[in-house]
Design an enzyme around this catalytic site. Structure first.
Site: not given
Ligand SMILES: NC(=O)c1ccc[n+]([C@@H]2O[C@H](COP(=O)([O-])OP(=O)(O)OC[C@H]3O[C@@H](n4cnc5c(N)ncnc54)[C@H](O)[C@@H]3O)[C@@H](O)[C@H]2O)c1
Length: 275
Positions: A37, A116, A139
């Site tokens: 991360d 989405h 997205y």
């Molecule tokens: N939470 C939801 O409801 C949901 C729904 C659909 C899809 N998702 C997908 O699941 C995945 C995780 O979601 P989440 O809820 O844990 O979100 P989150 O924001 O808590 O986690 C995403 C992680 O990606 C890391 N990140 C962002 N930019 C980065 C970079 N440049 N380099 C390295 N790491 C980076 C962030 O630091 C973060 O820890 C995402 O891809 C999101 O699109 C989440």
């Protein structure tokens, strides 16, 4: 099948909400977890190794694929973002992770896609992953692009993959919509665990929801994967009511958003090109 005892699994975005749930859910049984991360990861156990780097650093991503058999790709921006960041992380970053994995001989990819990817379908339609995507936002477009890359990787390179179209991942449901779309911490861990262990999933897309009474989707791939969600958002209806959430309108006609993607399908697109 990816062997939890012997095979190394790389989790990107491991410091995030879902990454943290996966660490909690997987680390007892998966003996070799490599976490990455841009933010530090806390409280590592002795079967977890952590690499803090930006996903934009291709050489760092290539290096961390060494001895990795499966990748769980979570890293991405979600919620608030600008166009450049969305491109850099959710498009280019995704591309670099997938390509580095392919070139390193990784055999399985589990991808955090999203509801989405089909958010423009009317809520009155019971959508399944067999239908063509209808993304509701840029997205969502990049999530479909990730799924499409994985289709190509399977057809051209035999890489097995599971794209999880996650609904609303939270510790608990948060609003009326999430009574239908909630995915719980235990259920997301189960989904990823099964996606890794399945002997041969081919290349499939699977909805990531809990066993919610108000589900508005249908997914035969839950059986394919052996997914039996344990949690149900309905159990938290009274908790939501106490917080002032309207919970008594389960009818499709009264649903708070007319499309599966909720607000994503209605609000003006966030990213705008500067200048
Ligand atoms: N939470 C939801 O409801 C949901 C729904 C659909 C899809 N998702 C997908 O699941 C995945 C995780 O979601 P989440 O809820 O844990 O979100 P989150 O924001 O808590 O986690 C995403 C992680 O990606 C890391 N990140 C962002 N930019 C980065 C970079 N440049 N380099 C390295 N790491 C980076 C962030 O630091 C973060 O820890 C995402 O891809 C999101 O699109 C989440």
């Amino acid at each position: 099948m990816i062997d939890p005892n012997t095979d190394r699994v790389l989790i990107t975005g491991a410091a995030g909400a879902i990454g943290t749930a996966l660490r909690d859910g997987l680390r007892t049984n998966w003996r070799h977890l490599r976490l990455t991360d841009i933010r530090p990861m806390q409280n590592l156990t002795n079967n977890e190794e952590a690499i803090v780097t930006d996903i934009a650093d291709r050489s760092a991503i290539e290096a961390m694929m060494r001895d990795v058999r499966a990748v769980v790709h979570l890293a991405g921006v979600i919620g608030e973002y600008d166009l450049e960041t969305l491109f850099r992380v959710n498009a280019r970053g995704l591309f670099d992770v997938f390509e580095s994995a392919r070139l390193a001989g990784v055999e399985r990819i589990v991808f955090a896609s999203s509801n989405h990817a089909f958010g423009c379908y009317p809520i009155t339609e019971t959508v399944s992953p067999a239908l063509p995507p209808r993304p509701d936002s840029l997205y969502g477009v990049f999530k479909v692009w990730g799924e499409t890359m994985l289709r190509n990787y399977y057809d051209r390179h035999g890489i097995r993959s599971v794209s999880l179209r996650i609904g609303t991942y939270r510790t608990l449901p948060i609003d009326q919509r999430s009574l239908a779309t909630w995915l719980s911490p235990a259920d997301v861990a189960q989904l990823v665990d099964l996606s890794l262990r399945h002997p041969d999933p081919g290349c499939i897309v699977v909805n990531g929801y809990s066993n919610n009474t108000r589900l508005k989707t249908h997914d035969p791939n839950w059986v394919t994967l052996g997914y039996k969600p344990r949690d149900n958002a309905e159990d938290y209806r009274e908790m939501l009511r106490d917080k002032g959430v309207e919970v008594d309108a389960p009818d499709r006609d009264e649903w708070e958003w007319p499309e599966h993607g909720g607000s994503h399908a209605r609000v003006p697109e966030q990213p705008a090109r500067q200048g």
